[in-house]
Design a protein around this motif. Structure first.
Motif, PDB file in Angstrom:
ATOM      1  N   VAL A 199       0.878  -1.099   0.048  1.00  0.00           N
ATOM      2  CA  VAL A 199       0.005   0.146   0.029  1.00  0.00           C
ATOM      3  C   VAL A 199       0.801   1.246   0.104  1.00  0.00           C
ATOM      4  N   LYS A 200       2.021   1.182   0.903  1.00  0.00           N
ATOM      5  CA  LYS A 200       2.932   2.246   0.892  1.00  0.00           C
ATOM      6  C   LYS A 200       3.458   2.638  -0.604  1.00  0.00           C
ATOM      7  N   ARG A 201       3.663   1.493  -1.465  1.00  0.00           N
ATOM      8  CA  ARG A 201       4.297   1.780  -2.674  1.00  0.00           C
ATOM      9  C   ARG A 201       3.183   2.149  -3.706  1.00  0.00           C
ATOM     10  N   ILE A 202       2.048   1.672  -3.730  1.00  0.00           N
ATOM     11  CA  ILE A 202       0.958   1.882  -4.641  1.00  0.00           C
ATOM     12  C   ILE A 202       0.058   3.092  -4.568  1.00  0.00           C
ATOM     13  N   THR A 203       0.117   3.587  -3.288  1.00  0.00           N
ATOM     14  CA  THR A 203      -0.371   5.007  -2.969  1.00  0.00           C
ATOM     15  C   THR A 203       0.005   6.208  -4.073  1.00  0.00           C
ATOM     16  N   PRO A 204       1.407   6.455  -3.817  1.00  0.00           N
ATOM     17  CA  PRO A 204       1.815   7.813  -4.629  1.00  0.00           C
ATOM     18  C   PRO A 204       1.394   7.358  -6.151  1.00  0.00           C
ATOM     19  N   LEU A 205       1.566   6.023  -6.723  1.00  0.00           N
ATOM     20  CA  LEU A 205       1.550   5.786  -7.918  1.00  0.00           C
ATOM     21  C   LEU A 205      -0.056   6.064  -8.384  1.00  0.00           C
ATOM     22  N   SER A 206      -0.908   5.502  -7.685  1.00  0.00           N
ATOM     23  CA  SER A 206      -2.358   5.704  -7.879  1.00  0.00           C
ATOM     24  C   SER A 206      -2.747   7.167  -7.688  1.00  0.00           C
ATOM     25  N   ARG A 207      -2.162   7.682  -6.831  1.00  0.00           N
ATOM     26  CA  ARG A 207      -2.629   9.043  -6.570  1.00  0.00           C
ATOM     27  C   ARG A 207      -2.085  10.057  -7.879  1.00  0.00           C
ATOM     28  N   LEU A 208      -0.905   9.876  -8.425  1.00  0.00           N
ATOM     29  CA  LEU A 208      -0.416  10.606  -9.688  1.00  0.00           C
ATOM     30  C   LEU A 208      -1.292  10.400 -10.809  1.00  0.00           C
ATOM     31  N   ILE A 209      -1.788   8.897 -10.889  1.00  0.00           N
ATOM     32  CA  ILE A 209      -2.529   8.554 -11.949  1.00  0.00           C
ATOM     33  C   ILE A 209      -3.876   9.383 -11.979  1.00  0.00           C
ATOM     34  N   HIS A 210      -4.270   9.324 -10.927  1.00  0.00           N
ATOM     35  CA  HIS A 210      -5.754   9.786 -10.440  1.00  0.00           C
ATOM     36  C   HIS A 210      -5.998  11.502 -10.941  1.00  0.00           C
ATOM     37  N   ARG A 211      -4.708  11.776 -10.551  1.00  0.00           N
ATOM     38  CA  ARG A 211      -4.572  13.335 -10.858  1.00  0.00           C
ATOM     39  C   ARG A 211      -4.859  13.512 -12.345  1.00  0.00           C
ATOM     40  N   CYS A 288     -11.220   5.647  -9.417  1.00  0.00           N
ATOM     41  CA  CYS A 288     -10.272   5.198  -8.445  1.00  0.00           C
ATOM     42  C   CYS A 288      -9.912   3.639  -8.614  1.00  0.00           C
ATOM     43  N   ALA A 289     -10.961   2.867  -9.210  1.00  0.00           N
ATOM     44  CA  ALA A 289     -10.744   1.366  -9.725  1.00  0.00           C
ATOM     45  C   ALA A 289      -9.604   1.480 -10.940  1.00  0.00           C
ATOM     46  N   LEU A 290      -9.808   2.162 -11.537  1.00  0.00           N
ATOM     47  CA  LEU A 290      -9.063   2.275 -12.872  1.00  0.00           C
ATOM     48  C   LEU A 290      -7.498   3.020 -12.216  1.00  0.00           C
ATOM     49  N   SER A 291      -7.387   3.915 -11.538  1.00  0.00           N
ATOM     50  CA  SER A 291      -6.270   4.380 -10.891  1.00  0.00           C
ATOM     51  C   SER A 291      -5.582   3.183 -10.413  1.00  0.00           C
ATOM     52  N   LEU A 292      -5.963   2.465  -9.486  1.00  0.00           N
ATOM     53  CA  LEU A 292      -5.411   1.454  -8.750  1.00  0.00           C
ATOM     54  C   LEU A 292      -5.087   0.177  -9.684  1.00  0.00           C
ATOM     55  N   LYS A 293      -5.686  -0.019 -10.872  1.00  0.00           N
ATOM     56  CA  LYS A 293      -5.169  -1.093 -11.848  1.00  0.00           C
ATOM     57  C   LYS A 293      -3.983  -0.556 -12.710  1.00  0.00           C
ATOM     58  N   LEU A 294      -4.213   0.705 -12.984  1.00  0.00           N
ATOM     59  CA  LEU A 294      -2.875   1.044 -13.792  1.00  0.00           C
ATOM     60  C   LEU A 294      -1.517   1.398 -12.944  1.00  0.00           C
ATOM     61  N   ALA A 295      -1.717   1.754 -11.271  1.00  0.00           N
ATOM     62  CA  ALA A 295      -0.668   1.657 -10.599  1.00  0.00           C
ATOM     63  C   ALA A 295      -0.112   0.105 -10.313  1.00  0.00           C
ATOM     64  N   GLU A 296      -1.022  -0.782 -10.412  1.00  0.00           N
ATOM     65  CA  GLU A 296      -0.365  -2.131 -10.333  1.00  0.00           C
ATOM     66  C   GLU A 296       0.368  -2.572 -11.436  1.00  0.00           C
ATOM     67  N   ILE A 297       0.020  -2.016 -12.703  1.00  0.00           N
ATOM     68  CA  ILE A 297       1.001  -2.365 -13.757  1.00  0.00           C
ATOM     69  C   ILE A 297       2.305  -1.780 -13.537  1.00  0.00           C
ATOM     70  N   GLU A 298       2.260  -0.331 -13.040  1.00  0.00           N
ATOM     71  CA  GLU A 298       3.682   0.104 -12.712  1.00  0.00           C
ATOM     72  C   GLU A 298       4.539  -0.425 -11.668  1.00  0.00           C
ATOM     73  N   LEU A 299       3.589  -0.978 -10.691  1.00  0.00           N
ATOM     74  CA  LEU A 299       4.340  -1.502  -9.504  1.00  0.00           C
ATOM     75  C   LEU A 299       4.873  -2.989 -10.061  1.00  0.00           C
ATOM     76  N   VAL A 300       4.275  -3.637 -10.806  1.00  0.00           N
ATOM     77  CA  VAL A 300       4.883  -4.825 -11.297  1.00  0.00           C
ATOM     78  C   VAL A 300       6.127  -4.876 -12.131  1.00  0.00           C
ATOM     79  N   LYS A 301       6.249  -3.634 -13.037  1.00  0.00           N
ATOM     80  CA  LYS A 301       7.254  -3.085 -13.690  1.00  0.00           C
ATOM     81  C   LYS A 301       8.380  -2.769 -12.685  1.00  0.00           C
ATOM     82  N   GLY A 302       8.167  -1.930 -11.841  1.00  0.00           N
ATOM     83  CA  GLY A 302       9.317  -1.518 -10.546  1.00  0.00           C
ATOM     84  C   GLY A 302       9.920  -2.960 -10.151  1.00  0.00           C
ATOM     85  N   GLU A 303       8.731  -3.881  -9.629  1.00  0.00           N
ATOM     86  CA  GLU A 303       9.389  -5.023  -8.872  1.00  0.00           C
ATOM     87  C   GLU A 303      10.037  -6.093  -9.636  1.00  0.00           C
TER      88      GLU A 303
END
Length: 368
Positions: A199-211, A288-303
């Motif tokens: 959650v700590k990692r996905i929060t800033p990613l999803s926040r940026l996408i949502h904006r 919000c759901a779309l933002s979380l899913k797109l953040a998920e993609i970036e999280l997998v890439k980073g990991e």
């Protein structure tokens, strides 16, 4: 990464199917109940070794057959990967990765990476906590196979503890309860800590996408709502878990179930400090759901260093044109698999680089 080929034998309504795949965009067009989602389901299985639609493998075997087969070939940045799954009625599934049989089916993880986005995922925000736990668990399991192992262990321990609670009699059972409590705490704390980091990692990613989606009109905040009073120190967290288990013991015995632990966790989702789970509009919840899913993609890439494959199962028609546009523009580096009943809904896609498959009654024909 991207997928190159798919082969199915006796899987769902497919007697036999072999497809060469486009490394950018694959679109499956057809009416409902023709077999489009079955293709997506097979790809998902090559990543996590399980279906997103059923927990019963026998339902994946074609009617009047006793076994089925999935083969997916992919390309990573530095290597090829091939996953084969054989399902046999009333037997444990058998999995091979690069021709080698797996001793444990969980070893399939960390080979092919996928993120799925379906109409059910659009309800991620407004549904109950179990949906948001599943969101965390599926992604963590894919990126960190040891998390999947810990989650399975925790669930088995939880079953044993609940069984004991339903049959509490005397001091012998009290001793056994302490044993199960220690096991539950040890594994449960590992799950809690991984979820907190996720959650700590996905929060800033999803926040940026949502904006970006909302043109800076809304500020998204995602928080981890641990059922245990969370602290970052592992030993203190174990002590807190133990304390809360003891405090809940009378209630647990009365109910015959464990009321404390990560199986009761949730995510808080807020826009400008308003709880969107309860007070958001349908449009806000979907964004919000779309933002979380797109953040998920970036999280997998980073990991992992690899972009996952994205499966969009009948979701485009559920999004308005602005969200469709953002989704497509954000996914230029990701291999897409889209199922749809109407190709006219996909006018923002670059069809020049797409493979378009028409699906009718389990017959798949490529028109481009």
């Amino acid at each position: 990464m991207y997928l190159k080929r798919l082969k199915l034998i006796n899987f769902r309504n497919y007697k036999e199917l072999e497809l060469d795949l486009n490394e950018k965009l694959n679109i499956f067009v057809g009416n409902n109940a023709q077999g489009k989602t079955n293709i997506v389901e097979a790809i998902y299985m090559s990543s996590l070794g399980k279906s997103f639609r059923t927990s019963k493998d026998k339902e994946l075997i074609m009617f009047n057959r006793n076994q089925s087969y999935i083969k997916v070939e992919g390309q990573k940045k530095y290597s090829n990967v091939e996953v084969e799954i054989k399902l046999v009625a009333n037997k444990k599934k058998r999995i091979k990765v690069n021709k080698l049989s797996l001793s444990k089916n969980s070893e399939i993880l960390n080979n092919i990476y996928v993120v799925i986005f379906s109409p059910e995922d659009l309800r991620l925000i407004k549904e109950g906590p179990s949906e948001r736990r599943k969101f965390m668990d599926n992604e963590l399991s894919q990126m960190k196979p040891y998390y999947f192992h810990n989650l399975n262990s925790y669930n088995k321990i939880l079953i044993q503890r609940n069984h004991l609670l339903k049959n509490m009699r005397g001091k012998d059972n009290e001793f056994m309860l302490e044993v199960w409590d220690e096991k539950l705490i040890d594994v449960g704390v590992k799950i809690i800590e991984e979820r907190a980091r996720f959650v700590k990692r996905i929060t800033p990613l999803s926040r940026l996408i949502h904006r970006k989606i909302t043109n800076n009109r809304e500020n998204l905040e995602v928080t981890y709502l641990s059922n245990i009073d969370y602290v970052e120190d592992t030993n203190k967290l174990k002590d807190m878990f133990k304390k809360q288990l003891k405090e809940a013991l009378k209630i647990d015995i009365k109910r015959g179930t464990t009321t404390v632990g990560p199986h009761r966790d949730d995510l808080g989702v807020f826009i400008d400090k308003i709880d969107i789970r309860s007070f958001g509009s349908q449009g806000q919840q979907r964004t919000c759901a779309l933002s979380l899913k797109l953040a998920e993609i970036e999280l997998v890439k980073g990991e992992t260093g690899e972009y996952p494959v994205l499966l969009l199962d009948d979701v485009m028609s559920e999004l308005d044109i602005n969200r469709q546009n953002f989704l497509i523009k954000a996914l230029k580096d990701v291999q897409l698999f889209i199922t749809t009943t109407e190709i006219n809904n996909l006018e923002e896609l670059n069809m020049d680089e797409a493979f378009i498959f028409h699906v009718e009654n389990a017959q798949v024909n490529r028109s481009r």
